[in-house]
Enzyme design. Structure first.
Site, short mmCIF file in Angstrom:
data_model
loop_
_atom_site.label_atom_id
_atom_site.label_comp_id
_atom_site.label_asym_id
_atom_site.label_seq_id
_atom_site.Cartn_x
_atom_site.Cartn_y
_atom_site.Cartn_z
N LYS A 155 15.75 -5.79 66.66
CA LYS A 155 16.77 -4.49 66.22
C LYS A 155 17.79 -5.23 65.85
O LYS A 155 18.85 -4.22 64.88
CB LYS A 155 17.22 -4.10 67.47
CG LYS A 155 16.26 -3.55 68.84
CD LYS A 155 16.52 -3.79 69.86
CE LYS A 155 15.70 -2.68 70.61
NZ LYS A 155 16.86 -2.44 72.12
N HIS A 191 22.95 -32.37 66.41
CA HIS A 191 22.65 -32.25 67.60
C HIS A 191 23.70 -33.36 69.01
O HIS A 191 22.86 -33.81 68.97
CB HIS A 191 21.52 -32.78 67.82
CG HIS A 191 20.56 -32.20 69.11
ND1 HIS A 191 21.13 -32.08 69.95
CD2 HIS A 191 18.52 -32.32 69.41
CE1 HIS A 191 20.03 -31.72 71.46
NE2 HIS A 191 19.00 -31.86 70.74
N ARG A 213 20.86 -23.25 70.67
CA ARG A 213 19.70 -23.72 69.85
C ARG A 213 20.24 -22.77 68.49
O ARG A 213 19.45 -21.67 68.59
CB ARG A 213 18.28 -24.61 70.17
CG ARG A 213 17.45 -25.05 69.28
CD ARG A 213 16.86 -26.00 69.59
NE ARG A 213 17.26 -27.42 69.88
CZ ARG A 213 16.40 -27.98 69.81
NH1 ARG A 213 15.05 -27.54 69.93
NH2 ARG A 213 16.75 -29.14 70.19
N ARG A 254 11.58 -30.24 75.60
CA ARG A 254 12.88 -31.18 76.42
C ARG A 254 14.25 -30.41 76.46
O ARG A 254 14.89 -30.66 77.17
CB ARG A 254 12.72 -32.52 75.39
CG ARG A 254 11.51 -33.29 75.59
CD ARG A 254 11.52 -34.09 74.45
NE ARG A 254 11.47 -33.93 73.46
CZ ARG A 254 10.08 -33.75 72.73
NH1 ARG A 254 9.13 -33.97 73.66
NH2 ARG A 254 9.77 -33.07 71.58
N THR A 255 14.69 -30.13 75.14
CA THR A 255 16.47 -30.07 75.48
C THR A 255 16.29 -28.90 76.19
O THR A 255 16.98 -28.87 77.14
CB THR A 255 16.82 -29.39 73.53
OG1 THR A 255 16.37 -30.57 72.92
CG2 THR A 255 18.62 -29.28 74.00
#
Length: 376
Positions: free
Chosen positions: A222, A271, A243, A194-195
């Site tokens: 890496k 959030h 995120r 969703r986000t």
């Protein structure tokens, strides 16, 4: 002075005048009122032609914050936004079907209609040439600002953001070029549906484009650090959305770039954009956030959405109720923040005890990915 109730005002200023003058219903037309604001009436009101009032110097309580006419914001916080000639003879207004009429709700701060879904109004929207929203509502501009925590916001900024969001909501089924030529960098170190897609969809509907960086198939494998990845992506983009599984990662990333960075969730931390959406939804559906009892249920320890929402609601007059097992209770740093802002908060072990006085019920899932083991 407690001599008039909200119901009295509705009766005298809306219901009775409509009956007396035979006025039709006016769809998507309402005002928002701050019933607590105190001010002294000036010698001349800003929009008065005679430049005089017999009430000059009188202290009054309550002010009109916003006027919406036929779905368009005509007045907001002392500024007239509509052009001359925007008014209409309401007697000529065509009545809509009963099912399309907004439902009035009465709450402590405002009298406004319950908003309809964007899909229900999309067919009624007429695309016209007008100034961009960035130009139209630039009083509390956040251009160039990182969005890392809800604690950075002030009440006036929320009012501004929600005003723009309300306007944008009506355009949700259309694409236009407000952000043409701009690029959003999507940096997701955790899985998201969703986000991630909501940011991408919004950017593209506004005329911009999106480039993606996923930790699973990037130079992170890496050994590239978060700061280095942010600096690299900032070279390609105008704004970044991050995120990350680690609390505080958004703050670290923001310090690594001058490009605006939006925290889309940092582990069990915050959030902020979800909290903004939650507060906006409450405001749109119930008319106000003030005076409500909000009950949060579930995994309050690991749920970053409730951490941000609890802090953001400290800008309003609310009561907070927490329902969870003791092992999943709201973190102390959140409850301390709420207490510091004099917001009443109470913890319960049973939803049954608090449900009767609850206005908004906020349910969260168990954050299984945050536990060390299945047994825990």
């Amino acid at each position: 002075d407690n001599r008039l109730t909200i119901e009295d005002l509705i009766l005298r200023l809306h219901t009775n005048p409509r009956k007396i003058f035979g006025l039709p219903e006016q769809p998507d037309t309402y005002i928002e009122v701050d019933v607590d604001q105190r001010y002294v009436i000036p010698r001349a009101m800003p929009f008065s032609k005679c430049k005089w009032t017999p009430f000059a110097g009188m202290e009054v309580v309550g002010s009109v914050r916003k006027v919406v006419l036929r779905g368009t914001v005509a007045y907001i916080d002392g500024k007239i936004l509509s052009e001359p000639g925007f008014g209409e003879n309401v007697r000529r207004t065509t009545r809509r079907a009963e099912s399309q009429r907004p439902t009035k709700v009465r709450l402590g701060e405002a009298i406004m209609p319950r908003s309809r879904k964007a899909s229900e109004v999309a067919g009624e929207i007429e695309l016209v040439s007008e100034p961009s929203l960035a130009t139209k509502y630039n009083d509390q501009s956040l251009v160039g600002t990182h969005i890392v925590s809800v604690t950075q916001f002030k009440k006036d900024q929320l009012r501004h953001l929600f005003l723009v969001a309300s306007d944008m909501r009506k355009r949700a089924s259309f694409s236009f070029d407000l952000l043409r030529g701009r690029v959003l960098g999507s940096m997701f170190y955790e899985v998201s549906t969703r986000t991630m897609n909501s940011f991408s969809s919004a950017m593209q509907r506004l005329g911009g484009s999106v480039v993606y960086m996923r930790a699973s198939d990037s130079s992170v494998q890496k050994g590239e650090s978060l700061s280095d990845s942010v600096k690299m992506m900032a070279g390609y983009c105008d704004v970044l959305v991050l995120r990350h599984p680690e609390p505080g990662a958004a703050g670290t990333a923001a310090r690594a770039t001058n490009k605006p960075l939006i925290n889309a969730g940092d582990g069990t931390g915050e959030h902020p954009t979800q909290a903004l959406l939650d507060a906006f939804t409450i405001r749109e559906e119930l008319g106000t956030v003030n005076g409500l009892t909000v009950t949060m249920v579930g995994d309050l320890k690991h749920g970053r959405t409730v951490h941000s929402l609890a802090k953001l609601l400290c800008l309003y007059r609310v009561k907070l109720r927490y329902v969870s097992p003791p092992s999943l209770s709201m973190p102390k740093d959140v409850t301390d923040y709420v207490e510091k802002h004099d917001i009443p908060q109470t913890t319960f072990s049973s939803l049954t005890a608090v449900l009767p006085e609850t206005d908004v019920l906020y349910m969260t899932r168990i954050q299984k990915e945050r536990f060390a083991s299945v047994e825990e």
